[in-house]
Design an enzyme around this catalytic site. Structure first.
Site, PDB file in Angstrom:
ATOM      1  N   HIS A  17      19.158 -89.602  17.605  1.00  0.00           N
ATOM      2  CA  HIS A  17      19.262 -89.997  19.012  1.00  0.00           C
ATOM      3  C   HIS A  17      19.017 -91.502  19.156  1.00  0.00           C
ATOM      4  O   HIS A  17      19.734 -92.204  19.873  1.00  0.00           O
ATOM      5  CB  HIS A  17      18.193 -89.296  19.863  1.00  0.00           C
ATOM      6  CG  HIS A  17      18.361 -87.821  20.020  1.00  0.00           C
ATOM      7  ND1 HIS A  17      17.346 -86.924  19.781  1.00  0.00           N
ATOM      8  CD2 HIS A  17      19.428 -87.073  20.416  1.00  0.00           C
ATOM      9  CE1 HIS A  17      17.763 -85.696  20.029  1.00  0.00           C
ATOM     10  NE2 HIS A  17      19.032 -85.753  20.397  1.00  0.00           N
ATOM     11  N   LYS A  41      17.092 -73.652  31.267  1.00  0.00           N
ATOM     12  CA  LYS A  41      17.031 -73.845  29.813  1.00  0.00           C
ATOM     13  C   LYS A  41      15.615 -74.120  29.331  1.00  0.00           C
ATOM     14  O   LYS A  41      15.397 -74.326  28.142  1.00  0.00           O
ATOM     15  CB  LYS A  41      17.926 -75.031  29.422  1.00  0.00           C
ATOM     16  CG  LYS A  41      19.411 -74.758  29.599  1.00  0.00           C
ATOM     17  CD  LYS A  41      20.199 -75.897  28.994  1.00  0.00           C
ATOM     18  CE  LYS A  41      21.690 -75.637  29.011  1.00  0.00           C
ATOM     19  NZ  LYS A  41      22.442 -76.764  28.458  1.00  0.00           N
ATOM     20  N   ARG A  92      28.333 -86.222  15.557  1.00  0.00           N
ATOM     21  CA  ARG A  92      27.840 -86.126  14.175  1.00  0.00           C
ATOM     22  C   ARG A  92      28.964 -85.749  13.226  1.00  0.00           C
ATOM     23  O   ARG A  92      29.036 -86.217  12.099  1.00  0.00           O
ATOM     24  CB  ARG A  92      26.732 -85.077  14.082  1.00  0.00           C
ATOM     25  CG  ARG A  92      25.443 -85.517  14.692  1.00  0.00           C
ATOM     26  CD  ARG A  92      24.511 -84.373  14.860  1.00  0.00           C
ATOM     27  NE  ARG A  92      25.032 -83.425  15.816  1.00  0.00           N
ATOM     28  CZ  ARG A  92      24.326 -82.496  16.429  1.00  0.00           C
ATOM     29  NH1 ARG A  92      23.044 -82.370  16.152  1.00  0.00           N
ATOM     30  NH2 ARG A  92      24.866 -81.672  17.298  1.00  0.00           N
ATOM     31  N   SER A 129      17.693 -81.729  16.729  1.00  0.00           N
ATOM     32  CA  SER A 129      16.305 -81.418  17.117  1.00  0.00           C
ATOM     33  C   SER A 129      15.935 -79.995  16.718  1.00  0.00           C
ATOM     34  O   SER A 129      14.823 -79.728  16.254  1.00  0.00           O
ATOM     35  CB  SER A 129      16.120 -81.570  18.629  1.00  0.00           C
ATOM     36  OG  SER A 129      16.342 -82.889  19.028  1.00  0.00           O
TER      37      SER A 129
HETATM   38  O1  PNS Z   1      20.853 -82.452  23.870  1.00  0.00           O
HETATM   39  P1  PNS Z   1      21.806 -81.466  24.473  1.00  0.00           P
HETATM   40  O2  PNS Z   1      21.115 -80.142  24.717  1.00  0.00           O
HETATM   41  O3  PNS Z   1      23.073 -81.315  23.675  1.00  0.00           O
HETATM   42  O4  PNS Z   1      22.208 -82.054  25.917  1.00  0.00           O
HETATM   43  C1  PNS Z   1      23.129 -81.382  26.721  1.00  0.00           C
HETATM   44  C2  PNS Z   1      23.255 -82.058  28.110  1.00  0.00           C
HETATM   45  C3  PNS Z   1      21.889 -82.098  28.817  1.00  0.00           C
HETATM   46  C4  PNS Z   1      23.774 -83.460  27.929  1.00  0.00           C
HETATM   47  C5  PNS Z   1      24.277 -81.186  28.882  1.00  0.00           C
HETATM   48  O5  PNS Z   1      23.892 -79.838  28.828  1.00  0.00           O
HETATM   49  C6  PNS Z   1      24.440 -81.614  30.326  1.00  0.00           C
HETATM   50  O6  PNS Z   1      25.108 -82.590  30.612  1.00  0.00           O
HETATM   51  N1  PNS Z   1      23.778 -80.861  31.237  1.00  0.00           N
HETATM   52  C7  PNS Z   1      23.758 -81.132  32.642  1.00  0.00           C
HETATM   53  C8  PNS Z   1      24.502 -80.065  33.437  1.00  0.00           C
HETATM   54  C9  PNS Z   1      25.976 -80.426  33.577  1.00  0.00           C
HETATM   55  O7  PNS Z   1      26.339 -81.485  34.058  1.00  0.00           O
HETATM   56  N2  PNS Z   1      26.820 -79.511  33.098  1.00  0.00           N
HETATM   57  C10 PNS Z   1      28.255 -79.678  33.083  1.00  0.00           C
HETATM   58  C11 PNS Z   1      28.685 -80.312  31.762  1.00  0.00           C
HETATM   59  S1  PNS Z   1      30.431 -80.519  31.696  1.00  0.00           S
END
Ligand code: PNS
Length: 167
Positions: A17, A41, A92, A129
């Site tokens: 990150h 979540k 990645r 993570s």
């Molecule tokens: O570290 P992660 O778990 O891969 O992060 C995922 C995250 C938080 C970036 C993604 O789940 C997100 O953008 N969540 C916010 C809700 C949202 O906007 N959802 C629509 C995505 S198209």
């Protein structure tokens, strides 16, 4: 002023990150690291939103143009409210691409926000993570994978959890 967001769960922040955040900080005038705190979540998380944000604040301190914020709900709403023009995501491997492309296109359909994909350094291409937590839970050495302060908190939290299970 070009402002970008680096969104994620950061449970906890890893060196992978940090690599993406550092590189975003060189591409944009300002970078906001946005920690997703959606309640649906939260049950599977090792660290609370406050703890995840505190760890991030510590590790991004050397970057003067990087700040940390929490967000709930849609990322695109956060971007609108914070005048963010770009979402920076690290890739990645090609396996990340399918879902990331889908999210980028969904986000672009909701607002005019752009998604910028940054290939992660090969050094961290296996890093996640979830894997760090799993390896550390079973006593594996993750000292080279997370910042030192994060390692300390991770070790302490896993010891607490192990004591809870035994007690
Ligand atoms: O570290 P992660 O778990 O891969 O992060 C995922 C995250 C938080 C970036 C993604 O789940 C997100 O953008 N969540 C916010 C809700 C949202 O906007 N959802 C629509 C995505 S198209």
């Amino acid at each position: 002023m070009r402002r970008a967001v680096c969104p994620g769960s950061f449970d906890p922040v890893t060196n992978g990150h940090l690599d993406i955040i550092a590189r975003a900080s060189r591409l944009f005038d300002e970078v906001v690291v946005a920690v997703g705190v959606n309640k649906s979540k939260s049950s599977g998380r090792l660290f609370s939103p406050e703890e995840r944000m505190a760890m991030l604040e510590q590790v991004v301190a050397p970057f003067p143009n990087v700040t940390v914020a929490g967000f709930e709900g849609l990322l695109t709403t956060f971007c609108q409210e914070h005048d963010v023009q770009a979402i920076v995501k690290g890739l990645r491997a090609v396996t990340d691409f399918d879902y990331e492309l889908q999210m980028a296109q969904m986000n672009a359909s909701l607002t005019e926000v752009e998604t910028v994909f940054v290939p992660c350094s090969p050094e961290w291409s296996f890093l996640a993570s979830s894997l760090v937590k799993e390896v550390a839970t079973f006593g594996g050495d993750v000292s080279g994978l997370v910042p030192a302060d994060v390692l300390e908190r991770l070790t302490a939290r896993l010891a607490e959890r192990a004591a809870e299970r035994e007690g």
